[in-house]
Design a protein around this motif. Structure first.
Motif, PDB file in Angstrom:
ATOM      1  N   GLY A 176       0.785  -1.251   0.075  1.00 36.14           N
ATOM      2  CA  GLY A 176      -0.159   0.122  -0.190  1.00 36.14           C
ATOM      3  C   GLY A 176       0.831   1.313  -0.218  1.00 36.14           C
ATOM      4  O   GLY A 176       0.462   2.210  -0.647  1.00 36.14           O
ATOM      5  N   THR A 177       1.897   1.150   0.817  1.00 34.47           N
ATOM      6  CA  THR A 177       2.869   2.153   0.606  1.00 34.47           C
ATOM      7  C   THR A 177       3.382   2.610  -0.759  1.00 34.47           C
ATOM      8  O   THR A 177       3.341   3.711  -1.269  1.00 34.47           O
ATOM      9  CB  THR A 177       3.927   1.995   1.557  1.00 34.47           C
ATOM     10  OG1 THR A 177       3.620   1.821   2.781  1.00 34.47           O
ATOM     11  CG2 THR A 177       5.106   3.346   1.708  1.00 34.47           C
ATOM     12  N   TRP A 178       3.851   1.588  -1.435  1.00 29.31           N
ATOM     13  CA  TRP A 178       4.363   1.606  -2.820  1.00 29.31           C
ATOM     14  C   TRP A 178       3.205   2.105  -3.591  1.00 29.31           C
ATOM     15  O   TRP A 178       3.524   3.169  -4.588  1.00 29.31           O
ATOM     16  CB  TRP A 178       4.578   0.205  -3.371  1.00 29.31           C
ATOM     17  CG  TRP A 178       5.061   0.027  -4.870  1.00 29.31           C
ATOM     18  CD1 TRP A 178       6.344   0.528  -5.323  1.00 29.31           C
ATOM     19  CD2 TRP A 178       4.124  -0.240  -5.881  1.00 29.31           C
ATOM     20  NE1 TRP A 178       6.237   0.433  -6.466  1.00 29.31           N
ATOM     21  CE2 TRP A 178       5.071  -0.034  -6.945  1.00 29.31           C
ATOM     22  CE3 TRP A 178       2.815  -0.310  -6.126  1.00 29.31           C
ATOM     23  CZ2 TRP A 178       4.559  -0.382  -8.376  1.00 29.31           C
ATOM     24  CZ3 TRP A 178       2.413  -0.642  -7.318  1.00 29.31           C
ATOM     25  CH2 TRP A 178       3.139  -0.500  -8.370  1.00 29.31           C
ATOM     26  N   MET A 179       1.830   1.701  -3.517  1.00 27.74           N
ATOM     27  CA  MET A 179       0.979   2.156  -4.300  1.00 27.74           C
ATOM     28  C   MET A 179       0.502   3.752  -4.081  1.00 27.74           C
ATOM     29  O   MET A 179       0.231   4.371  -5.084  1.00 27.74           O
ATOM     30  CB  MET A 179      -0.541   1.476  -3.924  1.00 27.74           C
ATOM     31  CG  MET A 179      -0.563   0.165  -4.767  1.00 27.74           C
ATOM     32  SD  MET A 179      -2.271  -0.614  -4.546  1.00 27.74           S
ATOM     33  CE  MET A 179      -3.360   0.573  -5.296  1.00 27.74           C
ATOM     34  N   ALA A 226      16.880   3.727   0.350  1.00 28.94           N
ATOM     35  CA  ALA A 226      16.976   2.345   0.208  1.00 28.94           C
ATOM     36  C   ALA A 226      16.417   1.759  -1.075  1.00 28.94           C
ATOM     37  O   ALA A 226      17.249   0.710  -1.544  1.00 28.94           O
ATOM     38  CB  ALA A 226      15.798   1.715   1.179  1.00 28.94           C
ATOM     39  N   LEU A 227      15.915   2.381  -1.948  1.00 28.08           N
ATOM     40  CA  LEU A 227      15.777   1.740  -3.612  1.00 28.08           C
ATOM     41  C   LEU A 227      16.927   1.820  -4.057  1.00 28.08           C
ATOM     42  O   LEU A 227      17.200   1.016  -5.117  1.00 28.08           O
ATOM     43  CB  LEU A 227      14.512   2.622  -4.063  1.00 28.08           C
ATOM     44  CG  LEU A 227      13.191   2.402  -3.496  1.00 28.08           C
ATOM     45  CD1 LEU A 227      12.325   3.820  -4.095  1.00 28.08           C
ATOM     46  CD2 LEU A 227      12.514   1.231  -4.165  1.00 28.08           C
ATOM     47  N   ALA A 253      12.914  -1.544  -8.676  1.00 33.71           N
ATOM     48  CA  ALA A 253      13.327  -0.627  -7.716  1.00 33.71           C
ATOM     49  C   ALA A 253      13.800   0.482  -8.220  1.00 33.71           C
ATOM     50  O   ALA A 253      13.268   1.637  -7.838  1.00 33.71           O
ATOM     51  CB  ALA A 253      14.672  -1.180  -6.927  1.00 33.71           C
ATOM     52  N   ALA A 254      14.414   0.441  -9.503  1.00 30.81           N
ATOM     53  CA  ALA A 254      14.915   1.687 -10.388  1.00 30.81           C
ATOM     54  C   ALA A 254      13.524   2.280 -10.851  1.00 30.81           C
ATOM     55  O   ALA A 254      13.561   3.648 -10.863  1.00 30.81           O
ATOM     56  CB  ALA A 254      15.768   1.344 -11.183  1.00 30.81           C
ATOM     57  N   GLU A 255      12.739   1.724 -11.377  1.00 31.93           N
ATOM     58  CA  GLU A 255      11.280   2.374 -11.898  1.00 31.93           C
ATOM     59  C   GLU A 255      10.611   3.118 -10.665  1.00 31.93           C
ATOM     60  O   GLU A 255      10.004   4.016 -10.808  1.00 31.93           O
ATOM     61  CB  GLU A 255      10.396   1.251 -12.489  1.00 31.93           C
ATOM     62  CG  GLU A 255       9.150   1.837 -12.890  1.00 31.93           C
ATOM     63  CD  GLU A 255       8.089   0.887 -13.221  1.00 31.93           C
ATOM     64  OE1 GLU A 255       6.869   0.886 -13.811  1.00 31.93           O
ATOM     65  OE2 GLU A 255       8.467  -0.598 -12.957  1.00 31.93           O
ATOM     66  N   THR A 256      10.527   2.358  -9.582  1.00 32.14           N
ATOM     67  CA  THR A 256       9.869   2.904  -8.370  1.00 32.14           C
ATOM     68  C   THR A 256      10.459   4.273  -8.219  1.00 32.14           C
ATOM     69  O   THR A 256       9.765   5.303  -7.670  1.00 32.14           O
ATOM     70  CB  THR A 256       9.835   1.811  -7.146  1.00 32.14           C
ATOM     71  OG1 THR A 256       8.953   0.767  -7.407  1.00 32.14           O
ATOM     72  CG2 THR A 256       9.117   2.423  -6.064  1.00 32.14           C
ATOM     73  N   SER A 257      11.826   4.145  -7.828  1.00 34.40           N
ATOM     74  CA  SER A 257      12.318   5.222  -7.366  1.00 34.40           C
ATOM     75  C   SER A 257      12.428   6.658  -8.409  1.00 34.40           C
ATOM     76  O   SER A 257      12.195   7.910  -8.371  1.00 34.40           O
ATOM     77  CB  SER A 257      13.908   5.209  -7.263  1.00 34.40           C
ATOM     78  OG  SER A 257      14.740   6.226  -7.022  1.00 34.40           O
ATOM     79  N   ARG A 258      12.490   6.419  -9.805  1.00 36.33           N
ATOM     80  CA  ARG A 258      12.066   7.247 -10.754  1.00 36.33           C
ATOM     81  C   ARG A 258      10.881   7.744 -10.798  1.00 36.33           C
ATOM     82  O   ARG A 258      10.823   9.298 -10.947  1.00 36.33           O
ATOM     83  CB  ARG A 258      12.432   6.812 -12.113  1.00 36.33           C
ATOM     84  CG  ARG A 258      13.890   6.478 -12.515  1.00 36.33           C
ATOM     85  CD  ARG A 258      14.064   6.193 -13.878  1.00 36.33           C
ATOM     86  NE  ARG A 258      13.419   4.986 -14.739  1.00 36.33           N
ATOM     87  CZ  ARG A 258      13.816   3.939 -14.502  1.00 36.33           C
ATOM     88  NH1 ARG A 258      15.057   3.429 -14.351  1.00 36.33           N
ATOM     89  NH2 ARG A 258      12.929   2.774 -14.938  1.00 36.33           N
TER      90      ARG A 258
END
Length: 352
Positions: free
Chosen positions: A161-164, A248-249, A257-262
């Motif tokens: 849920g945090t990611w979303m 952390a990412l 992880a890279a996509e999430t950070s970007r």
């Protein structure tokens, strides 16, 4: 029964049907639509001949793409009361759905975002399809996940849920079930048959009867990407500051992880910090009502946040997809800037 042009209210056997009928706008919610839905739910609850309620969206593209962002944007700019009224009525509807006394079946076929999640994921029976595209994309418009999402998202497994909430990324049916925002996947071509099967249940039908009908028609949703990579998500997004999450990412390997950070780096820094704090507060909250009260206070603060107007301009009005956030970096958003969103709304929505 009859609704308004944008909400069709009807009976089919023992089921009360509510159909969002604004397909040209992806069934996004207006204040009259919210009032029509709330009124219908009240009437169906009081009608002993109605065993269950089914909510669906007209057209093949969307269940509901959220609230009328333009209305909120224009109301805030004018300083009118329309935005606050909209949120108060919408959040009361979300709470009513979560506490509805009869089976509430949401058919989340197609785009289900923002306010559409509020109309569906608080219900007792949440059905997704192979066409479901669900998201809480608010950090991309200088806003935050509302409609009780600060209650729902912290109750997803681990940090899904945090990611979303931070990324606003769209998820599919399998991910929605993994995140506990939906229960069953049914083929979109079978939804008409599903409605018919529920509508012929006896008036005394229980929630268990409705569950049996839905589960009997359910199909495998496939593999959840969020479940497959949950260890990484839980590691990297467990922190209580966005800066620590981003750091952390960078320690993780792989494209996800890279996509999430970007993605996080493109979102409103103020919205990111506000969202994370609301999600962490929601995790410790005792009820949906407590979260909705807190969200309403934050909504009223959003009306004074330049990122909201800039985000809506870039996404909805000019559609250049190039917002200029202010402040532009996480480092420039201090604690005091976030604390001002935590001033309680008066009067509160619900007595605690």
């Amino acid at each position: 029964m009859h609704g308004i042009d944008e909400v069709i209210i009807e009976r089919q056997g023992s089921a009360g049907l509510i159909r969002l009928n604004r397909p040209q706008a992806l069934n996004s919610l207006t204040s009259p639509m919210i009032r029509a839905i709330a009124s219908a739910l009240g009437e169906f609850a009081a009608d002993p001949s109605v065993a269950s309620v089914i909510v669906a969206g007209e057209g093949e593209r969307a269940f509901c793409a959220g609230g009328d962002i333009r209305l909120l944007h224009e109301s805030g700019k004018r300083g009118s009361a329309e935005a606050e009224t909209f949120w108060r009525e919408e959040f009361r509807l979300n709470h009513a759905i979560a506490n509805y006394p009869k089976p509430y079946v949401a058919l989340m076929d197609g785009i289900t975002m923002g306010g559409g999640v509020g109309l569906s994921s608080h219900g007792s029976h949440r059905v997704v399809t192979e066409r479901t595209r669900l998201a809480m994309p608010e950090t991309g418009i200088g806003y935050f996940p509302d409609v009780g999402a600060t209650w729902l998202l912290p109750r997803a497994p681990g940090e899904a849920g945090t990611w979303m909430g931070l990324t606003g990324h769209t998820i599919n049916a399998a991910d929605a079930i993994h995140a506990r925002l939906a229960d069953h996947c049914v083929a979109s071509s079978d939804l008409t048959t599903l409605i018919e099967a529920i509508s012929v249940l006896p008036v005394a039908a229980s929630s268990a009867n409705v569950h049996r009908v839905i589960s009997g028609m359910a199909a495998p949703a496939g593999e959840s990407r969020l479940a497959a990579i949950s260890d990484m998500i839980d590691r990297a997004l467990a922190y209580d500051t966005v800066e620590d999450i981003q750091e952390a990412l960078t320690r993780e390997t792989g494209d996800f992880a890279a996509e999430t950070s970007r993605t996080i780096a493109t979102r409103s820094p103020t919205s990111l910090k506000l969202t994370l704090k609301l999600l962490r507060a929601g995790r410790k909250s005792a009820s949906l009502g407590e979260c909705l009260n807190r969200e309403l206070g934050a909504c009223l603060g959003i009306l004074y946040n330049p990122d909201f107007y800039e985000g809506v301009r870039a996404a909805v009005i000019d559609k250049d997809r190039n917002p200029k956030w202010s402040p532009a970096s996480l480092a420039e958003v201090g604690d005091a800037a976030i604390d001002r969103f935590f001033v309680p709304a008066r009067p509160p929505l619900f007595a605690m």
